[in-house]
Design a protein around this motif. Structure first.
Motif, PDB file in Angstrom:
ATOM      1  N   THR A  17       0.683  -1.377  -0.106  1.00  8.90           N
ATOM      2  CA  THR A  17       0.030   0.085  -0.118  1.00  8.90           C
ATOM      3  C   THR A  17       0.731   1.074   0.117  1.00  8.90           C
ATOM      4  O   THR A  17       2.165   1.262   0.019  1.00  8.90           O
ATOM      5  N   CYS A  21      -2.726   6.473  -1.922  1.00  7.73           N
ATOM      6  CA  CYS A  21      -3.483   5.405  -2.917  1.00  7.73           C
ATOM      7  C   CYS A  21      -4.854   5.048  -2.471  1.00  7.73           C
ATOM      8  O   CYS A  21      -4.957   4.438  -1.502  1.00  7.73           O
ATOM      9  N   TYR A  23      -7.241   3.238  -4.054  1.00  4.82           N
ATOM     10  CA  TYR A  23      -7.345   1.860  -4.269  1.00  4.82           C
ATOM     11  C   TYR A  23      -6.902   0.924  -3.008  1.00  4.82           C
ATOM     12  O   TYR A  23      -7.614  -0.200  -2.701  1.00  4.82           O
ATOM     13  N   CYS A  24      -5.810   1.341  -2.569  1.00  5.55           N
ATOM     14  CA  CYS A  24      -5.398   0.712  -1.423  1.00  5.55           C
ATOM     15  C   CYS A  24      -6.230   0.593   0.061  1.00  5.55           C
ATOM     16  O   CYS A  24      -6.678  -0.414   0.520  1.00  5.55           O
ATOM     17  N   LEU A  26      -9.593   0.834  -0.364  1.00  3.57           N
ATOM     18  CA  LEU A  26     -10.644   0.360  -0.689  1.00  3.57           C
ATOM     19  C   LEU A  26     -10.530  -1.381  -0.615  1.00  3.57           C
ATOM     20  O   LEU A  26     -11.295  -2.039  -0.169  1.00  3.57           O
ATOM     21  N   LEU A  27      -9.289  -1.627  -0.996  1.00  8.77           N
ATOM     22  CA  LEU A  27      -8.784  -3.093  -0.831  1.00  8.77           C
ATOM     23  C   LEU A  27      -8.791  -3.537   0.323  1.00  8.77           C
ATOM     24  O   LEU A  27      -9.379  -4.670   0.732  1.00  8.77           O
ATOM     25  N   ASP A  30     -12.326  -3.893   1.843  1.00  6.44           N
ATOM     26  CA  ASP A  30     -12.898  -5.335   1.380  1.00  6.44           C
ATOM     27  C   ASP A  30     -12.419  -6.507   2.218  1.00  6.44           C
ATOM     28  O   ASP A  30     -13.145  -7.411   2.380  1.00  6.44           O
ATOM     29  N   SER A  57       3.138  -5.770 -10.555  1.00  7.33           N
ATOM     30  CA  SER A  57       2.336  -4.799 -11.360  1.00  7.33           C
ATOM     31  C   SER A  57       2.875  -4.587 -12.808  1.00  7.33           C
ATOM     32  O   SER A  57       2.253  -3.933 -13.409  1.00  7.33           O
ATOM     33  N   ILE A  62       1.466   1.407  -9.394  1.00  6.18           N
ATOM     34  CA  ILE A  62       0.403   1.264  -8.571  1.00  6.18           C
ATOM     35  C   ILE A  62       0.300   0.550  -7.579  1.00  6.18           C
ATOM     36  O   ILE A  62       0.762  -0.789  -7.466  1.00  6.18           O
ATOM     37  N   SER A  64      -1.673  -0.754  -4.948  1.00  8.03           N
ATOM     38  CA  SER A  64      -2.722  -1.603  -4.480  1.00  8.03           C
ATOM     39  C   SER A  64      -2.457  -2.884  -5.000  1.00  8.03           C
ATOM     40  O   SER A  64      -2.943  -3.508  -5.930  1.00  8.03           O
TER      41      SER A  64
END
Length: 71
Positions: A17, A21, A23-24, A26-27, A30, A57, A62, A64
């Motif tokens: 992470t 970020c 997206y990090c 959000l991941l 989840d 990646s 990125i 995440s």
């Protein structure tokens, strides 16, 4: 094409992470919601991990990135 990694040796997913970020976050939300145990590696605090993030990646920075602990 995503790179397939072997499962983490301790059975816990690894999540790379960075604090900027979105997206990090959000991941992580989840994973927590689904009850998936994970170990977070913050690339801003561990700059040596950037090479691994870029490898996983396929050159993108990125952060995440998750290495699954199981299939």
């Amino acid at each position: 094409m995503p790179i397939t990694e072997p499962p983490a040796a301790d059975g816990v997913a690894i999540v790379y992470t960075h604090p900027t970020c979105g997206y990090c976050g959000l991941l992580k939300e989840d994973l927590i919601k689904e009850g998936v145990p994970f170990r977070e590696i913050d690339a801003s605090k561990e700059p040596d991990t950037w090479a691994e993030v870029e490898r996983l990646s396929v050159g993108a920075t990125i952060t995440s990135v998750m290495v699954r602990a199981y299939g």
